[in-house]
Design a protein around this motif. Structure first.
Motif, PDB file in Angstrom:
ATOM      1  N   PHE A   1      -1.431  -8.605   7.019  1.00 41.39           N
ATOM      2  CA  PHE A   1      -1.333  -9.443   5.819  1.00 41.39           C
ATOM      3  C   PHE A   1      -0.396  -8.801   4.796  1.00 41.39           C
ATOM      4  CE2 PHE A   1      -5.426 -11.223   7.355  1.00 41.39           C
ATOM      5  CZ  PHE A   1      -5.092 -12.567   7.280  1.00 41.39           C
ATOM      6  N   GLY A   2      -0.460  -7.472   4.666  1.00 40.72           N
ATOM      7  CA  GLY A   2       0.431  -6.797   3.735  1.00 40.72           C
ATOM      8  C   GLY A   2       1.891  -6.957   4.102  1.00 40.72           C
ATOM      9  N   ALA A   3       2.186  -6.898   5.415  1.00 37.19           N
ATOM     10  CA  ALA A   3       3.571  -7.059   5.862  1.00 37.19           C
ATOM     11  C   ALA A   3       4.099  -8.455   5.578  1.00 37.19           C
ATOM     12  CB  ALA A   3       3.664  -6.766   7.361  1.00 37.19           C
ATOM     13  N   GLY A   4       3.208  -9.416   5.423  1.00 38.03           N
ATOM     14  CA  GLY A   4       3.656 -10.752   5.056  1.00 38.03           C
ATOM     15  C   GLY A   4       4.204 -10.820   3.648  1.00 38.03           C
ATOM     16  N   ILE A   5       3.861  -9.827   2.821  1.00 38.81           N
ATOM     17  CA  ILE A   5       4.329  -9.805   1.429  1.00 38.81           C
ATOM     18  C   ILE A   5       5.489  -8.824   1.251  1.00 38.81           C
ATOM     19  CG2 ILE A   5       3.639  -9.373  -0.960  1.00 38.81           C
ATOM     20  CD1 ILE A   5       0.758 -10.028  -0.097  1.00 38.81           C
ATOM     21  N   LEU A   6       5.322  -7.595   1.764  1.00 39.63           N
ATOM     22  CA  LEU A   6       6.357  -6.560   1.663  1.00 39.63           C
ATOM     23  C   LEU A   6       6.820  -6.195   3.065  1.00 39.63           C
ATOM     24  CD1 LEU A   6       7.963  -4.481   0.010  1.00 39.63           C
ATOM     25  CD2 LEU A   6       6.015  -2.921   0.230  1.00 39.63           C
ATOM     26  N   PHE A   7       8.105  -6.431   3.348  1.00 34.54           N
ATOM     27  CA  PHE A   7       8.599  -6.231   4.710  1.00 34.54           C
ATOM     28  C   PHE A   7       9.800  -5.300   4.784  1.00 34.54           C
ATOM     29  CE2 PHE A   7      10.022 -10.301   2.919  1.00 34.54           C
ATOM     30  CZ  PHE A   7      11.372 -10.064   2.782  1.00 34.54           C
ATOM     31  N   ASN A   8      10.204  -4.704   3.667  1.00 31.65           N
ATOM     32  CA  ASN A   8      11.353  -3.798   3.677  1.00 31.65           C
ATOM     33  C   ASN A   8      10.927  -2.451   4.256  1.00 31.65           C
ATOM     34  OD1 ASN A   8      13.399  -1.848   2.867  1.00 31.65           O
ATOM     35  ND2 ASN A   8      14.237  -3.485   1.595  1.00 31.65           N
ATOM     36  N   ILE A   9      11.408  -2.127   5.443  1.00 32.49           N
ATOM     37  CA  ILE A   9      10.992  -0.902   6.139  1.00 32.49           C
ATOM     38  C   ILE A   9      11.340   0.341   5.338  1.00 32.49           C
ATOM     39  CG2 ILE A   9      11.370   0.497   8.210  1.00 32.49           C
ATOM     40  CD1 ILE A   9       9.626  -1.871   8.683  1.00 32.49           C
ATOM     41  N   ASP A  10      12.491   0.338   4.684  1.00 34.31           N
ATOM     42  CA  ASP A  10      12.912   1.514   3.932  1.00 34.31           C
ATOM     43  C   ASP A  10      11.907   1.837   2.827  1.00 34.31           C
ATOM     44  OD1 ASP A  10      14.597   3.615   3.218  1.00 34.31           O
ATOM     45  OD2 ASP A  10      15.643   2.403   1.727  1.00 34.31           O
ATOM     46  N   ASN A  11      11.452   0.828   2.111  1.00 30.65           N
ATOM     47  CA  ASN A  11      10.469   1.052   1.044  1.00 30.65           C
ATOM     48  C   ASN A  11       9.121   1.484   1.607  1.00 30.65           C
ATOM     49  OD1 ASN A  11      12.352   0.314  -0.862  1.00 30.65           O
ATOM     50  ND2 ASN A  11      11.698  -1.814  -0.960  1.00 30.65           N
ATOM     51  N   ILE A  12       8.709   0.866   2.711  1.00 30.37           N
ATOM     52  CA  ILE A  12       7.421   1.215   3.311  1.00 30.37           C
ATOM     53  C   ILE A  12       7.414   2.667   3.754  1.00 30.37           C
ATOM     54  CG2 ILE A  12       5.840   0.725   5.215  1.00 30.37           C
ATOM     55  CD1 ILE A  12       6.848  -2.168   5.152  1.00 30.37           C
ATOM     56  N   LEU A  13       8.480   3.091   4.454  1.00 31.68           N
ATOM     57  CA  LEU A  13       8.531   4.461   4.962  1.00 31.68           C
ATOM     58  C   LEU A  13       8.664   5.476   3.845  1.00 31.68           C
ATOM     59  CD1 LEU A  13      10.764   4.140   8.157  1.00 31.68           C
ATOM     60  CD2 LEU A  13       8.287   4.051   7.943  1.00 31.68           C
ATOM     61  N   GLU A  14       9.365   5.107   2.764  1.00 35.39           N
ATOM     62  CA  GLU A  14       9.539   6.052   1.670  1.00 35.39           C
ATOM     63  C   GLU A  14       8.201   6.379   1.013  1.00 35.39           C
ATOM     64  OE1 GLU A  14      12.196   6.504  -2.427  1.00 35.39           O
ATOM     65  OE2 GLU A  14      12.736   5.035  -0.888  1.00 35.39           O
ATOM     66  N   TRP A  15       7.347   5.376   0.838  1.00 37.23           N
ATOM     67  CA  TRP A  15       6.038   5.626   0.241  1.00 37.23           C
ATOM     68  C   TRP A  15       5.081   6.255   1.237  1.00 37.23           C
ATOM     69  CZ3 TRP A  15       5.199   5.703  -4.742  1.00 37.23           C
ATOM     70  CH2 TRP A  15       6.028   4.975  -5.599  1.00 37.23           C
ATOM     71  N   THR A  16       5.164   5.839   2.492  1.00 34.49           N
ATOM     72  CA  THR A  16       4.263   6.399   3.501  1.00 34.49           C
ATOM     73  C   THR A  16       4.628   7.836   3.830  1.00 34.49           C
ATOM     74  OG1 THR A  16       4.099   4.178   4.446  1.00 34.49           O
ATOM     75  CG2 THR A  16       3.282   5.988   5.784  1.00 34.49           C
ATOM     76  N   GLY A  17       5.891   8.195   3.672  1.00 28.72           N
ATOM     77  CA  GLY A  17       6.319   9.548   4.000  1.00 28.72           C
ATOM     78  C   GLY A  17       5.708  10.611   3.113  1.00 28.72           C
ATOM     79  N   VAL A  18       5.283  10.239   1.894  1.00 30.54           N
ATOM     80  CA  VAL A  18       4.692  11.221   0.978  1.00 30.54           C
ATOM     81  C   VAL A  18       3.367  11.764   1.530  1.00 30.54           C
ATOM     82  CG1 VAL A  18       3.796  11.573  -1.349  1.00 30.54           C
ATOM     83  CG2 VAL A  18       5.872  10.213  -1.000  1.00 30.54           C
ATOM     84  N   PRO A  19       2.394  10.908   1.885  1.00 32.91           N
ATOM     85  CA  PRO A  19       1.184  11.472   2.512  1.00 32.91           C
ATOM     86  C   PRO A  19       1.444  12.065   3.885  1.00 32.91           C
ATOM     87  CG  PRO A  19       1.119   9.066   2.557  1.00 32.91           C
ATOM     88  CD  PRO A  19       2.258   9.459   1.670  1.00 32.91           C
ATOM     89  N   SER A  20       2.478  11.576   4.569  1.00 34.66           N
ATOM     90  CA  SER A  20       2.800  12.126   5.888  1.00 34.66           C
ATOM     91  C   SER A  20       3.213  13.583   5.784  1.00 34.66           C
ATOM     92  CB  SER A  20       3.911  11.314   6.549  1.00 34.66           C
ATOM     93  OG  SER A  20       3.499   9.990   6.789  1.00 34.66           O
ATOM     94  N   PHE A  21       3.882  13.969   4.684  1.00 33.24           N
ATOM     95  CA  PHE A  21       4.268  15.360   4.506  1.00 33.24           C
ATOM     96  C   PHE A  21       3.045  16.266   4.469  1.00 33.24           C
ATOM     97  CE2 PHE A  21       8.792  15.057   3.672  1.00 33.24           C
ATOM     98  CZ  PHE A  21       9.198  16.354   3.933  1.00 33.24           C
ATOM     99  N   PHE A  22       2.015  15.826   3.778  1.00 33.57           N
ATOM    100  CA  PHE A  22       0.776  16.611   3.746  1.00 33.57           C
ATOM    101  C   PHE A  22       0.178  16.714   5.137  1.00 33.57           C
ATOM    102  CE2 PHE A  22      -3.843  16.558   3.722  1.00 33.57           C
ATOM    103  CZ  PHE A  22      -4.149  17.666   2.951  1.00 33.57           C
TER     104      PHE A  22
END
Length: 493
Positions: A421-442
């Motif tokens: 459902f979230g991907a139906g609203i926000l679908f820009n991969i670059d933005n998704i990965l940029e925010w997800t990469g922060v917890p991924s670093f931890f």
């Protein structure tokens, strides 16, 4: 806890497929864009450093799981002796057991029982550490599932409309004529139309119908499926790398991602060799791509003959994924330069292998269709793995071992549907990965050495340094100095 679970019967090739599918899915499609932004030379240097620590982190996780199994077995046996020994005091019985355990390395064997990281932190760490890990892992996993859904929708909508057969049949039956098919380029420069959104949402609905039922099944029931998907993924990557290397080596102009007609005289601006101001996309994309660590306990649960196969299987999976990421991360920007898209497979939607539009051989057309549509099948194999792992972790965190099978299925269903459902609203991969990469670093750089340290410290306290060093998975460890460096890399980034 009962750690005498029945040993799994899944061979190492299937576990290898599980780990590769959980790692390669989004990374190979998003890293070329990150390399083109940070520069090819600088990107290669930073990528190799980060991947080295990620590879060590995967081995630290294996060692920590082994230590934790040993600690739990020791606790169980110690309680048994304290309860059933009548001739000695409990302290004496425990002391005798501890002296015997010093020479018993079988305690460190990993059983077929799932050993979630949050359980280790709950037992040996602090409640704060457990909560921090649970939040970070949930954010990272949700970002992964979100990006999988967005990639499927974008790739599928670029070429096909799910409900077009019904629209065509209605137009033919009503006498209005067969309508044109609606396709959607989500990463195009023009504004998105309502028809484009509807086409994308149709693709997401189809994706949900496929992956949600798979997310409700256990991994051991999907071994053949993931092995097949891993094989198809390597064929896809070979096609992308082969076409990119051929264009870069022969000097052939790549297709413009926004122009349907091929122009052999138009070349893209070349990607930079280094741009320190644009390294954040590479850091976050690499951390996200290599964040296999939280999936390791569930993926290795059913591996047969763990002492012989576990370490080599994890090393092979992480090493193969790293090599694939590096090769495709360099090959695509070398060919497409600054035309590289956030989803690199979409760069090939107008690929002609140098032939003019209208005279393209059928095998080239088939290759293009495979490159565009294969990621849609690719993410289908990775989505259930992450949904199962996240759902089971949520169930364990909230209910422990008292959770019912129905509750487990409910949490899997929730974590599978939410990101779609979230991907139906926000679908820009670059933005998704940029925010997800922060917890991924931890998750990639701080959690593995910390987990290894607390389990190693407790194991040495109970068994002694000599026994711990002779344990079957102790060869996976690295020095505390490297663990500290891993933490410093994360903090500095």
């Amino acid at each position: 806890h009962s750690f005498g679970g029945e040993e799994g019967s899944i061979g190492p090739k299937y576990i290898f497929a599980f780990l590769v599918n959980a790692t390669l899915c989004v990374g190979f499609n998003s890293l070329p864009f990150a390399f083109s932004k940070s520069g090819l030379a600088l990107g290669t240097l930073l990528f190799c450093i980060l991947v080295g620590f990620s590879w060590l982190g995967a081995l630290w996780i294996v060692t920590a799981i082994s230590n934790y199994h040993a600690i739990c077995r020791h606790v169980v046996q110690e309680r048994y002796l304290n309860t059933h020994t009548h001739t000695d005091t409990p302290q004496t019985a425990a002391s005798q057991h501890r002296e015997h355990a010093i020479y018993n390395t079988t305690y460190f064997e990993i059983s077929g029982h799932a050993c979630h990281i949050d359980s280790i932190l709950k037992s040996l760490g602090t409640l704060t550490a457990k909560r921090c890990y649970a939040v970070v892992f949930a954010l990272m996993s949700i970002g992964s599932l979100w990006s999988y859904a967005a990639i499927f929708g974008a790739s599928f909508a670029a070429k096909l409309e799910v409900l077009y057969p019904l629209r065509a049949l209605y137009g033919w039956a009503s006498g209005e004529g067969v309508p044109p098919m609606h396709t959607c380029d989500l990463y195009g420069e023009g504004p998105l139309t309502w028809e484009c959104y509807v086409t994308y949402w149709q693709a997401l609905a189809l994706f949900a119908c496929i992956v949600v039922p798979l997310s409700l099944c256990d991994l051991k029931e999907q071994g053949w499926f993931h092995f097949l998907m891993a094989s198809l993924r390597f064929v896809l990557i070979g096609g992308i790398v082969g076409a990119s290397v051929y264009m870069a080596a022969s000097g052939q102009a790549p297709p413009h991602p926004e122009i349907d007609t091929y122009d052999p005289t138009k070349f893209p601006p070349r990607a930079k060799m280094a741009d320190w101001l644009q390294i954040r996309p590479l850091l976050t994309a690499t951390a996200f791509a290599m964040s296999i660590h939280g999936n390791i306990p569930d993926c290795i649960q059913h591996l047969a003959d763990k002492p012989q196969h576990l370490t080599t299987t994890v090393q092979a999976a992480t090493g193969t994924s790293s090599l694939v990421f590096l090769v495709i991360g360099l090959a695509v920007p070398l060919a497409f330069g600054k035309w590289t898209l956030p989803v690199c497979s979409l760069n090939f939607q107008h690929y002609t292998a140098g032939y003019m539009t209208g005279s393209v051989p059928h095998w080239i057309t088939a290759l293009v269709q495979y490159i565009i549509f294969a990621p849609t099948v690719d993410v289908i194999s990775a989505f259930p793995i992450n949904a199962i792992v996240l759902g089971d972790n949520v169930n364990t965190m909230l209910h422990g071992r008292k959770g019912t099978p129905r509750q487990k299925l409910m949490y899997r269903l929730m974590v599978a549907l939410g990101p779609i459902f979230g991907a139906g609203i926000l679908f820009n991969i670059d933005n998704i990965l940029e925010w997800t990469g922060v917890p991924s670093f931890f998750l990639v750089f701080m959690m593995p050495p910390g987990l290894w340290y607390i389990t190693h410290r407790e194991a040495v306290k109970r068994f002694g340094e000599e026994t711990v060093k002779s344990a079957p998975f102790y060869g996976c460890h690295c020095s505390p100095l490297l663990a500290s460096l891993s933490v410093c890399v994360c903090v500095h980034a």
